[in-house]
Every structure is written in C-alpha cells, then in structure tokens.
Write a protein that holds these residues in place. Structure first.
Motif, PDB file in Angstrom:
ATOM      1  N   ARG A  87       0.883  -1.234   0.135  1.00  0.00           N
ATOM      2  CA  ARG A  87      -0.228  -0.084  -0.130  1.00  0.00           C
ATOM      3  C   ARG A  87       0.833   1.285   0.130  1.00  0.00           C
ATOM      4  NH1 ARG A  87      -4.898  -0.031   4.229  1.00  0.00           N
ATOM      5  NH2 ARG A  87      -5.724   1.372   2.689  1.00  0.00           N
ATOM      6  N   ALA A  88       1.973   1.327   0.827  1.00  0.00           N
ATOM      7  CA  ALA A  88       2.843   2.255   0.831  1.00  0.00           C
ATOM      8  C   ALA A  88       3.309   2.782  -0.612  1.00  0.00           C
ATOM      9  CB  ALA A  88       3.956   2.143   1.773  1.00  0.00           C
ATOM     10  N   ALA A  89       3.992   1.513  -1.312  1.00  0.00           N
ATOM     11  CA  ALA A  89       4.276   1.452  -2.689  1.00  0.00           C
ATOM     12  C   ALA A  89       3.433   2.343  -3.777  1.00  0.00           C
ATOM     13  CB  ALA A  89       5.104   0.503  -3.121  1.00  0.00           C
ATOM     14  N   ALA A  90       2.135   1.878  -3.465  1.00  0.00           N
ATOM     15  CA  ALA A  90       1.349   2.373  -4.517  1.00  0.00           C
ATOM     16  C   ALA A  90       0.898   3.820  -4.018  1.00  0.00           C
ATOM     17  CB  ALA A  90      -0.147   1.761  -4.307  1.00  0.00           C
ATOM     18  N   LEU A  91       0.949   4.228  -2.760  1.00  0.00           N
ATOM     19  CA  LEU A  91       0.889   5.620  -2.579  1.00  0.00           C
ATOM     20  C   LEU A  91       1.995   6.465  -3.295  1.00  0.00           C
ATOM     21  CD1 LEU A  91      -0.573   7.816  -0.748  1.00  0.00           C
ATOM     22  CD2 LEU A  91       0.997   7.430   1.069  1.00  0.00           C
ATOM     23  N   LEU A  92       3.361   5.909  -3.015  1.00  0.00           N
ATOM     24  CA  LEU A  92       4.451   6.680  -3.488  1.00  0.00           C
ATOM     25  C   LEU A  92       4.536   6.859  -4.992  1.00  0.00           C
ATOM     26  CD1 LEU A  92       6.974   5.202  -1.125  1.00  0.00           C
ATOM     27  CD2 LEU A  92       6.295   7.582  -1.133  1.00  0.00           C
ATOM     28  N   ALA A  93       4.180   5.754  -5.467  1.00  0.00           N
ATOM     29  CA  ALA A  93       4.249   5.830  -7.215  1.00  0.00           C
ATOM     30  C   ALA A  93       2.845   6.584  -7.657  1.00  0.00           C
ATOM     31  CB  ALA A  93       3.919   4.261  -7.508  1.00  0.00           C
ATOM     32  N   GLY A  94       2.043   6.494  -7.066  1.00  0.00           N
ATOM     33  CA  GLY A  94       0.915   7.364  -7.388  1.00  0.00           C
ATOM     34  C   GLY A  94       1.297   8.915  -7.293  1.00  0.00           C
ATOM     35  N   ALA A  95       2.111   9.353  -6.457  1.00  0.00           N
ATOM     36  CA  ALA A  95       2.686  10.744  -6.419  1.00  0.00           C
ATOM     37  C   ALA A  95       3.705  10.855  -7.649  1.00  0.00           C
ATOM     38  CB  ALA A  95       2.931  10.943  -5.153  1.00  0.00           C
ATOM     39  N   GLY A  96       3.838   9.856  -8.218  1.00  0.00           N
ATOM     40  CA  GLY A  96       5.051  10.180  -9.324  1.00  0.00           C
ATOM     41  C   GLY A  96       6.426   9.886  -8.669  1.00  0.00           C
ATOM     42  N   LEU A  97       6.523   9.219  -7.834  1.00  0.00           N
ATOM     43  CA  LEU A  97       7.909   8.856  -7.319  1.00  0.00           C
ATOM     44  C   LEU A  97       8.566   7.683  -7.881  1.00  0.00           C
ATOM     45  CD1 LEU A  97       7.372   9.950  -3.709  1.00  0.00           C
ATOM     46  CD2 LEU A  97       9.110  10.936  -5.108  1.00  0.00           C
ATOM     47  N   PRO A  98       9.922   7.265  -8.077  1.00  0.00           N
ATOM     48  CA  PRO A  98      10.382   6.150  -8.758  1.00  0.00           C
ATOM     49  C   PRO A  98      10.323   5.063  -7.906  1.00  0.00           C
ATOM     50  CG  PRO A  98      12.127   7.557  -7.940  1.00  0.00           C
ATOM     51  CD  PRO A  98      10.797   8.360  -7.801  1.00  0.00           C
ATOM     52  N   VAL A  99       9.231   4.085  -7.843  1.00  0.00           N
ATOM     53  CA  VAL A  99       9.370   2.754  -6.958  1.00  0.00           C
ATOM     54  C   VAL A  99       9.696   1.601  -7.902  1.00  0.00           C
ATOM     55  CG1 VAL A  99       7.490   1.670  -5.816  1.00  0.00           C
ATOM     56  CG2 VAL A  99       7.337   4.218  -5.848  1.00  0.00           C
ATOM     57  N   VAL A 100      10.167   0.678  -7.374  1.00  0.00           N
ATOM     58  CA  VAL A 100      10.627  -0.457  -8.092  1.00  0.00           C
ATOM     59  C   VAL A 100       9.276  -1.136  -8.421  1.00  0.00           C
ATOM     60  CG1 VAL A 100      10.561  -1.754  -5.892  1.00  0.00           C
ATOM     61  CG2 VAL A 100      11.595  -2.592  -8.039  1.00  0.00           C
ATOM     62  N   PRO A 101       9.243  -1.600  -9.632  1.00  0.00           N
ATOM     63  CA  PRO A 101       7.941  -2.401 -10.225  1.00  0.00           C
ATOM     64  C   PRO A 101       7.563  -3.610  -9.223  1.00  0.00           C
ATOM     65  CG  PRO A 101       9.382  -2.107 -11.949  1.00  0.00           C
ATOM     66  CD  PRO A 101      10.178  -1.628 -10.869  1.00  0.00           C
ATOM     67  N   SER A 102       6.351  -3.841  -9.087  1.00  0.00           N
ATOM     68  CA  SER A 102       5.978  -4.868  -8.235  1.00  0.00           C
ATOM     69  C   SER A 102       4.712  -5.477  -8.638  1.00  0.00           C
ATOM     70  CB  SER A 102       5.951  -4.573  -6.938  1.00  0.00           C
ATOM     71  OG  SER A 102       5.019  -3.665  -6.383  1.00  0.00           O
ATOM     72  N   ALA A 103       4.295  -6.626  -8.020  1.00  0.00           N
ATOM     73  CA  ALA A 103       3.154  -7.221  -8.363  1.00  0.00           C
ATOM     74  C   ALA A 103       2.490  -7.839  -6.992  1.00  0.00           C
ATOM     75  CB  ALA A 103       3.028  -8.126  -9.567  1.00  0.00           C
ATOM     76  N   LEU A 104       1.154  -7.624  -6.350  1.00  0.00           N
ATOM     77  CA  LEU A 104       0.805  -8.271  -5.388  1.00  0.00           C
ATOM     78  C   LEU A 104      -0.040  -9.469  -6.006  1.00  0.00           C
ATOM     79  CD1 LEU A 104       0.145  -8.126  -2.179  1.00  0.00           C
ATOM     80  CD2 LEU A 104      -2.048  -6.685  -2.874  1.00  0.00           C
TER      81      LEU A 104
END
Length: 704
Positions: free
Chosen positions: A499-516
């Motif tokens: 959930r934290a990564a989705a929040l950061l990615a939604g704000a345009g930050l560079p997050v490592v790709p992932s799949a739940l």
C-alpha cells in the motif's frame, strides 16, 4: 484589569522605577541579598519593604501590606510562603501593581498539589493582566540599567555589556554570572526563569531582540516548552542580526530524566532539537564555558565573513594545537599569498618559518612591534577572511606599566584599522586580572577569547552562524503545492509495503515495479514478466517488519524457487488478514539509503536521511532536517553523513548523482507534508542509488 500586551509587560517587568520586596525579613538570606543588590548596584528608585509585622527590616521601616505603601510600585518581588503567593498577587493587583517576580518554590515543580496552586496563580494573573516571572526563580539582573532584584549575592564588579543571558536554572545563574565577570564579558540582562508560568523564554528572547543594549543572546535550556513561540522569537533574532547561542541539556537518557524531575517539563528528542536549532540559526554549544565564551566572541567580533583564517601567534606549539582544532571546526588555514610570504620574510627573524599558522617566534620579547607588524601583513592577505591573533592579557602590573600599555594600545589601533576582522584569543582559559581589565579599558584593546580550545570552537560557531544566517534570510524553503494523492483519505494504522508503494508511485515517485499476487501461479507469472532473479515478500494488513517473520526471499532464479518461496511466506503469514505476496525484480549494485519522515510531537514533520538497508541500526548514521525542505537542504544533509564517501564513488563504485537523490527525497518530503496531520511516519528503506538511477525498494507508512 484585563489583558496586556506581552512585550510591553516584559519591558515594564525588567525596567521598574520602584520595587517592593514582599516577605522582607532580617532572617531571610534571600531578602538580605535582594535588598543589598538593589542598594549596591545602582538602582536609584524607592525600595519598599513589606512585612506583616511592620517594624524595621534591614535597618529600614517595613510596611504591613502592599496596600499601605506610601507610593506607587512598578515591581513586586515576592518571597512569601507558597500558599501566600496568590493572596499577595490579589493585594498587589488591587493596589495597581502589574509586574511580579516570584521567588517562592513549591509550585508545579513540586508535584500535583503544587501544580494546582500554580494553575490558580496563572489564572488570576491572566485575568488581572499581570506579568509574572517565576515562580521558583531567583529573579533577574538588568545590568544595563542597574536594576538587580536578584535573590543571591552579586559580587562586584557588575560588568555591563552586550550579552543577554536566559537560564532555565536558578542554581547555575550565579555561576554563569561569576564566569562572565572572570572573563570580562559584560552582560545586559541575566534572568532566572523559574517555572515559566507566564513569562517564558521566548518572551525574554523577544525583549532582548528589541533591547539596544543586547547584541547576543545566550540560553541555558532544560527544555523547549513552546516550539512555535521559540521558533518565532529565534527567527526575529536572526533577522535582527543578534546571534542566539544555546546550551540545551537532555542529550543522554539520564539527563532527560533529571530535567523532567527538576522542572516538570518534557524534553524532546535531542537530535530533532538539534535540527530545529540549525533551521533557526541557533548556535548550539555543549558547556557553560562555551556558552559564555562563544557569546562573548560573537558580541565583540560580530559576523565573520568566511572560514579562511590567518593565524598569528608567538608559539610554535600553539600553532600545532590551532591547526588540529581548526580541522575539527571545519575552518580552513590556507597558505599565505606569495606577496604575504615575501612581506613576512622581510620582518621576521631568519630562523622563523613563514606559513599559516604563523609563529613569529619568541623574538617578540626583543622586538615588541613584531607581533603587530606581522598582524598587519596577514590581515592584508587576499585569501584570508579573518585573522586569529594569539596573545594573552598581562596578569600583573610590571615595574613600568607604561610599557605593556603602549604595546597593547598599538595593537588596539592596528586591530581597529584592520581590513579584516581580528579575533584575539588567549592561550588558556584563565581569569582576566584587575590589571588586565584596566589595560583593556585604558587602551581600547578588544575582547580576548578565553583559551585556544574554547576560542577555536567559538570561531567555528561564529563562522557557521554567519553563513547560516545569510542562507536562512536569502532562502526560506516552502512546502510548495500539495502533492495530489489518491487513497489516503481516512487512512489508519500501518500501511505495509504494497500500500505504501502504491501511494508513492501514485505521487510520481520512482518505485521499483511490483505485483501483489494471490497464488503460486500468479507469483510465477509476475516473475516471468519481470525477469529473473526476483524477490518475493510477505504482504499483509498492518505488517510493518517482514524480515521479523521470515517474510522475505531474495535471489529467486526460476519458477520452482518462486513457488517454494511463496509457500514458505504464506506459512509465515498464517492467520493474518489480507495475506498475500509481493513480487519484484531484484536489484543489485549502488548504495542503499534511508529517507524517512517522522512527526515529532514538539517540532512536527522531520526528515532523516542516512545509510539504509542493513546499516541503519548498526551504524546509526543519519542527518535530520525539519520540514519543509528543498533539494539543497537534502544535499547538505547527505554531506554530513559519516558514510558520505560511499556516495562519492568509494573503491571504484559509480558516484551517486546527488542532485537526483536530493530531488527525489525532497519530493518525498513534499508528499509527506501533503498527507495531513494523521501521518505519523513515512519511511523508505532502502532507497537505492546507482549513479543517476534512484529507486524506492521498500516503504512503510504509519498513520495515527
């Protein structure tokens, strides 16, 4: 009765024309000292003595109550028993007295019953529009005006000068006074705050900012009780060009407990306090000696334009000590310019070595002009920002006092005419003798900082304050436009990585790709899509630390390894709500950092950057900044890390693009500031940096 302008009230408190000592008694040492101080140190107004029995006190008639005084009173100094304080304030208010110093103890510092009594005093004082310093404080010494309602003896001479001292300790006030007098550092005001029931440290800082007799403000702090008010006052001081120097205790756990027991005030996290002081331009020191020595230097020398110091000394050994301490303080001792070297070679004895620090040698005993002439040459060097002159004031008068008088008068003229600031430092921290004090007064020789150790610390602090003030006034980081985020409304508890990564990615930050994923087949499909090797991590509602339950599997090189890892992780998650797994491509290389924002209960959102991954707890290498921050703030913080060399490309690794790192971290901070008051913390660990590539590998968000 009624409300009163706080600044006007504090000005009136510290500048009364008449004083009443309430509870005056020949049996009280407090009373005798306060009365003696007022009479001995120049207070010219009436001093009324109040004792319910009347009669003679300290050889003068006493009056039974405030209501029976023969004339108006500007300040009541209250020394009555604890439960009699409120009745005295009521009587005084009825008599038109607006300002009070309450020496009496037994209030909030003494427990619940005392706290209730103090609350009653505060409620009445606010209703009546009274200004109250204390309770549980010794009072103050307004040296600039010769007003000394202070409950302990003040030994002569009371030196008037430009340093205002504010202490959250009554017991240390007299020691600070004695040390400042010993070092010939004059004070404008010294005040013992007591419990700060109404008049607070920020109130006194505001007074000193407006006080023309004060150039530097020195604070001894057990706690910062109102961070917002402190920040406003410190900012006013910075804008007025008045340095604030602070000794803040509570760095150790034991010191924190002691301070709480002594004052009843909470002591915030010391590292956050340090970050707040940095933001506010407050110079932090670690000893009472450094508090007064540093304040004395800043009061005498003012801002120093840069860290490049030219040193002139008659001692080779001292030169080595100075060189070592300069490195500690981040000061630069640059080589002299060729023209300086040439000019020095013409005046120094042939056995002298021309270098910075400059040892002019013991030849100064033969040629008394040598030290001064060398100072002239070094002060003219174009690569120098300021000059440190090492010399001591004479302690004893020689048979012919005119000789040192003439020498120091010549030095004083040279220092006054110098094109660059000259800081005079003594070899050791010794008391200034009566002859030394007289010599300074008669020749105009400037303030001498006490000792190489404290002097170098003070010069370093002055340089940092000067540079920091310019930056702070030129640039105020703003939080900027709120970052648009989805899904955070009504958030509670702990948001684990997915959930934290989705929040950061939604704000345009560079997050490592992932799949739940939910199931072995889905895990393998995600791994095939990312390419091997991959990482598989546990995901569940409220799961903060995956490694603690064995919920992380690294280096999975094929489908069978992914299936086995999925089964193991799901077994570790048995019974948890929302159990699943997160699949990511595995990254290697680069440097792992931590970037976290936490809400400090006193100071608000605070950024921490440091070495991340497995090094966080082992090395505890971090730097803090209060929000808002910009990329420049983040770069500066990264440079403070002990492991900063890792980012420069240590041992052949790729140098980190610090602008890219700082930009990402500043955007994370802006996101945190946009998430509202319910955000407790947002932690990214690790933040992988490989050259210009910056990527968030793991994150955690906690809501209140």
């Amino acid at each position: 009765m009624g409300s009163r302008d706080p600044r006007a009230g504090v000005r009136a408190l510290f500048n009364p024309g008449s004083i009443a000592l309430v509870g005056a008694s020949d049996k009280s040492g407090w009373s005798a000292s306060t009365f003696g101080n007022l009479r001995a140190h120049g207070f010219g107004g009436p001093v009324h003595l109040v004792n319910p029995r009347g009669g003679l006190v300290h050889g003068h008639p006493a009056h039974p109550s405030l209501a029976e005084l023969p004339g108006p009173v500007d300040l009541a100094y209250v020394m009555v028993p604890t439960r009699a304080v409120l009745p005295v304030l009521r009587d005084g208010a009825a008599a038109g007295i607006r300002n009070y110093v309450v020496l009496t103890a037994g209030f909030g510092e003494a427990g619940a019953d005392g706290a209730r009594l103090e609350a009653e005093v505060v409620a009445f004082a606010r209703e009546a529009g009274l200004t109250v310093l204390g309770p549980n404080g010794n009072g103050y010494i307004n040296a600039a005006a010769g007003i000394t309602p202070y409950g302990l003896p003040i030994p002569p001479p009371l030196l008037r000068g430009p340093v205002g001292v504010v202490l959250q300790s009554g017991a240390l006030a007299s020691s600070v006074l004695a040390f400042s007098q010993a070092r010939n550092i004059g004070l404008s005001l010294l005040t013992s705050m007591g419990n700060e029931s109404l008049v607070t440290v920020p109130d006194v800082i505001d007074y000193l900012v407006d006080d023309p007799a004060t150039r530097v403000i020195a604070l001894f702090l057990e706690s910062v009780r109102d961070p917002d008010a402190f920040a406003r006052a410190a900012r006013r001081a910075l804008e007025a060009g008045k340095p604030v120097v602070a000794l803040k205790i509570g760095r150790s756990r034991l010191a924190s407990r002691t301070a709480r027991a002594h004052t009843g005030a909470l002591v915030g996290d010391d590292a956050v306090v340090g970050a707040a002081f940095r933001r506010l331009g407050v110079v932090r020191v670690r000893s009472l000696e450094d508090l007064i020595v540093t304040a004395g230097l800043l009061a005498s020398a003012g801002p120093l334009p840069g860290p490049r110091i030219g040193v002139v000394t008659p001692s080779g050994g001292a030169s080595e000590i100075i060189a070592d301490r300069a490195e500690d303080e981040g000061l630069d001792l640059p080589p002299f310019a060729p023209s300086t070297v040439e000019a020095l070679a013409e005046i120094l004895p042939p056995f002298a070595t021309v270098q910075n620090p400059l040892d002019v040698t013991g030849y100064v005993l033969i040629d008394r002009t040598l030290l001064g002439r060398a100072l002239d040459v070094v002060a003219a060097d174009p690569g120098i920002d300021a000059v440190m002159l090492l010399t001591d004031l004479p302690r004893f008068a020689p048979p012919d006092p005119s000789v040192p008088m003439a020498t120091f008068a010549a030095h004083a003229r040279r220092i006054a005419a110098s094109p660059r600031p000259v800081v005079v430092v003594g070899n050791t921290l010794t008391d200034v003798s009566e002859f030394g004090r007289s010599l300074q007064e008669r020749t105009g020789f400037p303030h001498v900082v006490g000792g190489i150790e404290h002097g170098m610390q003070a010069i370093g602090a002055a340089v940092r304050w000067s540079a920091g003030r310019e930056r702070a006034l030129a640039r105020r980081p703003e939080a900027g436009e709120p970052v648009a985020v989805d899904g955070a409304a009504g958030a509670t508890g702990v948001w684990a990585e997915h959930r934290a990564a989705a929040l950061l990615a939604g704000a345009g930050l560079p997050v490592v790709p992932s799949a739940l994923v939910d199931g072995e087949d889905a895990a393998v499909a995600a791994a095939d899509r990312f390419g091997y090797p991959v990482v598989l991590k546990a995901a569940a509602d409220g799961l903060a630390h995956k490694s603690d339950i064995g919920g992380v599997r690294l280096g999975l090189a094929g489908p069978d390894a992914v299936r086995a890892a999925y089964r193991e992780v799901m077994a570790a998650l048995a019974g948890r709500d929302g159990a699943g797994a997160l699949v990511q491509p595995q990254r290697s290389g680069g440097v792992e950092l931590l970037a976290g924002i936490v809400r400090d209960p006193a100071w608000g959102l605070t950024l921490a950057v440091g070495l991340g991954g497995v090094w966080v707890e082992a090395l505890r290498d971090s730097a803090l900044r209060l929000l808002p921050v910009d990329a420049r703030d983040v770069r500066e913080a990264l440079g403070e890390l002990r492991g900063a060399a890792l980012l420069d490309g240590a041992r052949g690794t790729k140098p980190a693009d610090l602008d890219a790192v700082a930009g990402v971290v500043a955007r994370v901070a802006a996101l945190a500031a946009s998430l509202g008051d319910r955000l407790e913390s947002l932690e990214i660990n690790p933040l992988r940096v490989d050259g210009a590539e910056v990527e968030i590998l793991d994150a955690l968000v906690t809501w209140t």
